[in-house]
Design a protein around this motif. Structure first.
Motif, short mmCIF file in Angstrom:
data_model
loop_
_atom_site.label_atom_id
_atom_site.label_comp_id
_atom_site.label_asym_id
_atom_site.label_seq_id
_atom_site.Cartn_x
_atom_site.Cartn_y
_atom_site.Cartn_z
N GLU A 84 0.83 -1.22 0.00
CA GLU A 84 0.00 0.00 0.00
C GLU A 84 0.86 1.25 0.00
O GLU A 84 0.44 2.31 -0.50
CB GLU A 84 -0.93 -0.03 1.22
CG GLU A 84 -2.01 -1.12 1.11
CD GLU A 84 -2.85 -1.24 2.36
OE1 GLU A 84 -2.40 -0.81 3.43
OE2 GLU A 84 -3.96 -1.80 2.26
N ASP A 85 2.08 1.16 0.52
CA ASP A 85 2.99 2.31 0.53
C ASP A 85 3.47 2.70 -0.86
O ASP A 85 4.04 3.78 -1.04
CB ASP A 85 4.22 2.00 1.40
CG ASP A 85 3.95 2.19 2.88
OD1 ASP A 85 2.91 2.75 3.23
OD2 ASP A 85 4.81 1.77 3.69
N ILE A 86 3.28 1.82 -1.84
CA ILE A 86 3.72 2.14 -3.20
C ILE A 86 3.00 3.38 -3.72
O ILE A 86 3.56 4.18 -4.47
CB ILE A 86 3.48 0.93 -4.14
CG1 ILE A 86 4.39 -0.24 -3.72
CG2 ILE A 86 3.72 1.30 -5.60
CD1 ILE A 86 4.09 -1.55 -4.42
N THR A 87 1.76 3.56 -3.30
CA THR A 87 0.93 4.66 -3.80
C THR A 87 1.08 5.88 -2.92
O THR A 87 0.50 5.95 -1.83
CB THR A 87 -0.55 4.23 -3.86
OG1 THR A 87 -0.66 3.00 -4.58
CG2 THR A 87 -1.38 5.30 -4.55
N LEU A 88 1.87 6.86 -3.36
CA LEU A 88 2.04 8.12 -2.65
C LEU A 88 1.49 9.26 -3.50
O LEU A 88 1.40 9.16 -4.71
CB LEU A 88 3.53 8.36 -2.35
CG LEU A 88 4.24 7.27 -1.52
CD1 LEU A 88 5.71 7.61 -1.36
CD2 LEU A 88 3.58 7.10 -0.17
N TRP A 89 1.15 10.36 -2.84
CA TRP A 89 0.61 11.51 -3.57
C TRP A 89 1.71 12.22 -4.35
O TRP A 89 2.76 12.58 -3.80
CB TRP A 89 0.01 12.50 -2.58
CG TRP A 89 -1.34 12.10 -2.04
CD1 TRP A 89 -1.89 10.86 -2.02
CD2 TRP A 89 -2.29 12.97 -1.42
NE1 TRP A 89 -3.12 10.89 -1.44
CE2 TRP A 89 -3.40 12.18 -1.06
CE3 TRP A 89 -2.32 14.33 -1.13
CZ2 TRP A 89 -4.53 12.71 -0.42
CZ3 TRP A 89 -3.44 14.87 -0.50
CH2 TRP A 89 -4.53 14.07 -0.16
N HIS A 90 1.43 12.41 -5.64
CA HIS A 90 2.30 13.22 -6.50
C HIS A 90 3.77 12.82 -6.35
O HIS A 90 4.11 11.66 -6.45
CB HIS A 90 2.08 14.71 -6.24
CG HIS A 90 0.65 15.14 -6.38
ND1 HIS A 90 -0.08 14.95 -7.53
CD2 HIS A 90 -0.21 15.70 -5.47
CE1 HIS A 90 -1.32 15.40 -7.36
NE2 HIS A 90 -1.42 15.85 -6.11
N GLU A 91 4.63 13.79 -6.08
CA GLU A 91 6.06 13.50 -6.01
C GLU A 91 6.52 13.03 -4.62
O GLU A 91 7.61 12.54 -4.46
CB GLU A 91 6.88 14.73 -6.42
CG GLU A 91 6.99 14.91 -7.92
CD GLU A 91 5.63 15.03 -8.60
OE1 GLU A 91 5.32 14.16 -9.45
OE2 GLU A 91 4.87 15.96 -8.27
N ARG A 92 5.67 13.22 -3.62
CA ARG A 92 6.02 12.71 -2.30
C ARG A 92 4.96 13.06 -1.29
O ARG A 92 4.40 14.15 -1.30
CB ARG A 92 7.36 13.31 -1.84
CG ARG A 92 7.86 12.69 -0.54
CD ARG A 92 8.35 13.75 0.44
NE ARG A 92 8.95 13.13 1.63
CZ ARG A 92 9.37 13.82 2.67
NH1 ARG A 92 9.31 15.14 2.67
NH2 ARG A 92 9.88 13.21 3.72
N ASP A 93 4.64 12.11 -0.42
CA ASP A 93 4.02 12.42 0.86
C ASP A 93 4.70 11.53 1.89
O ASP A 93 5.61 10.78 1.54
CB ASP A 93 2.50 12.23 0.83
CG ASP A 93 2.06 10.78 0.68
OD1 ASP A 93 2.49 9.94 1.49
OD2 ASP A 93 1.25 10.49 -0.22
N ILE A 94 4.32 11.61 3.15
CA ILE A 94 5.01 10.78 4.15
C ILE A 94 4.07 9.75 4.78
O ILE A 94 4.31 9.29 5.90
CB ILE A 94 5.69 11.63 5.24
CG1 ILE A 94 4.67 12.47 6.02
CG2 ILE A 94 6.78 12.49 4.64
CD1 ILE A 94 5.26 13.06 7.30
N SER A 95 3.03 9.37 4.07
CA SER A 95 2.14 8.35 4.61
C SER A 95 2.85 7.01 4.76
O SER A 95 2.43 6.17 5.56
CB SER A 95 0.90 8.20 3.73
OG SER A 95 1.25 7.83 2.41
#
Length: 438
Positions: free
Chosen positions: A296-307
């Motif tokens: 699930e960590d593969i999907t991040l917002w745009h160029e980066r988020d820290i989820s």
């Protein structure tokens, strides 16, 4: 991971102290690269290398600053810059946090995999040793939990050996995949640093550059790390579950070691419970479940988020530590496994020789009967033997005129030779162990 399941070497790899040390390794490698590019003077670099360090006091200072900044990388940079003084301004020059975090994390994961691969190599040695030790130890093979046909106990170890060769390859592949770094700045465009800086830095750290990173190394790499761990853990659980079954009182063909002074039950002093194998099963579930959030960590917002960040702080160390732990548990269980060949023989006898039914079926077909005719004859006698006390399958066949009209007693004697099931064991061992087998 809780201390109970943490072995010292892997615990140190995933310690806070080692994390900050790897961050510092990245920062110093960047400073060396800036020096080669003429941005940091020789004396400044010398002072940075000599004065920066990570010890317990430094870790305490970083955590103290983090409470104020609420930003662990900035707290780290301030803490190590304080150690240098004026030349501390060159530390973290042009970088974004992910340049340090992601590149350092690759170093930690690579270090972790090196230890896990060593663990697997040790397990392979034990599996091979037991495969040959029990190569000719005859036991009942089971399908659906029911007696099927004879095999040898060594074949189980040969099968596990082959599987762990694949697990080793998966871990080696994961090591290759995660051994990348990025020193490319905000959104990965090298806006404040030249690409040459990244090349020099990563060469110093023996990492490959991420061809395109946006602001982070892409998390499919970390997911591959986690799935390699999860599959390896599942293989360990398979071994543990097999031993748990074989240790059941009504089976008792093998048993995990029970140390002197060990106690099995608070209420029942006679108990020898397979608690180690059950622990392997339980922690395998944890590792396996941790692979899902990694994907699930593969999907991040745009160029980066820290989820992904909070997730990785839990699943990467916990899974690595847990796998190291259960690999070593499995090694210890198999090294001192208690095996009961006499019970294997007794359990085979419970089938009353019915496992020869397939060979009788083939023999009757070869005599000219249709498969359905032969099947009905064999099944009829098998059920008779099963339902009649003290009647073995072979005796039932000898008493059946129809069977004896096709097969002689001498032919039945040959059919009922258990070695006929085992005649190709050497062939299988040659495929698994290759030239090592003789």
């Amino acid at each position: 991971m809780i201390k109970r399941y943490t072995l010292p070497e892997m615990g140190n790899i995933w310690s806070e102290k080692n994390k900050f040390q790897k961050w510092l390794d990245v920062e110093i490698a960047v400073c060396k690269a800036w020096n080669k590019l003429g941005k940091i003077p020789d004396e400044a670099l010398k002072e940075i290398i000599e004065k920066t360090h990570i010890d317990d006091e430094t870790v305490e200072r970083i955590n103290e600053l983090d409470k104020v900044y609420n930003h662990d990388v900035l707290a780290f940079v301030s803490a190590v810059a304080e150690q240098v003084g004026e030349n501390g301004r060159y530390i973290h020059l042009g970088l974004t946090s992910s340049d340090v975090i992601d590149t350092a994390l690759a170093l930690i994961m690579r270090e972790s995999l090196d230890l896990l691969i060593k663990d697997v190599e040790k397990l392979l040695e034990v599996l091979k040793e037991n495969a040959f030790k029990y190569k000719n130890t005859v036991m009942m093979g089971r399908t659906h939990g029911v007696h099927a046909e004879p095999m040898t106990f060594g074949l189980k170890f040969a099968l596990w050996y082959e599987e762990f060769k694949r697990n080793k390859k998966r871990l080696e592949n994961a090591r290759e995949v995660i051994s990348v770094g990025t020193i490319s700045g905000a959104v990965g465009t090298y806006s404040n640093i030249p690409p040459e800086l990244e090349e020099l830095t990563l060469k110093e750290l023996n990492l490959k550059p991420e061809p395109v990173a946006n602001q982070v190394i892409q998390r499919d790499r970390h997911a591959e790390y986690m799935t390699a761990l999860a599959i390896t853990a599942s293989s360990l659980e398979k071994i543990a579950v097999e031993i748990r079954h074989l240790q059941r009182t009504e089976v008792l063909e093998a048993q995990e070691p029970f140390k002197k002074g060990q106690r099995g039950s608070s209420a029942m002093p006679h108990k020898k419970n397979p608690i180690t194998c059950e622990r392997i099963t339980g922690l395998a579930r944890v590792i396996r479940s941790n692979s899902l959030p990694a994907m699930e960590d593969i999907t991040l917002w745009h160029e980066r988020d820290i989820s992904h960040s909070s997730v990785e702080r839990v699943i990467l160390p916990d899974s690595s530590i847990a796998l190291d732990y259960i690999l070593n548990l499995t090694i210890n269980v198999l090294k001192d496994l208690v095996v009961y060949p006499e019970n294997m023989k007794k359990n085979m006898d419970k089938s009353k020789g019915l496992y020869f039914s397939s060979k009788v079926l083939v023999a009757l077909v070869e005599k000219g009967l249709s498969r359905d005719q032969a099947y009905d004859i064999v099944q009829r006698n098998a059920m008779k033997a099963w339902d009649t006390e003290n009647l073995m399958f072979k005796e039932a066949l000898l008493q059946d005129p129809e069977v004896m009209s096709y097969l002689s007693k001498e032919e039945l004697d040959k059919i009922f030779d258990v070695n006929e099931f085992l005649k190709n064991i050497d062939y299988i061992y040659n495929r698994v162990f290759g030239r090592e087998y003789s």
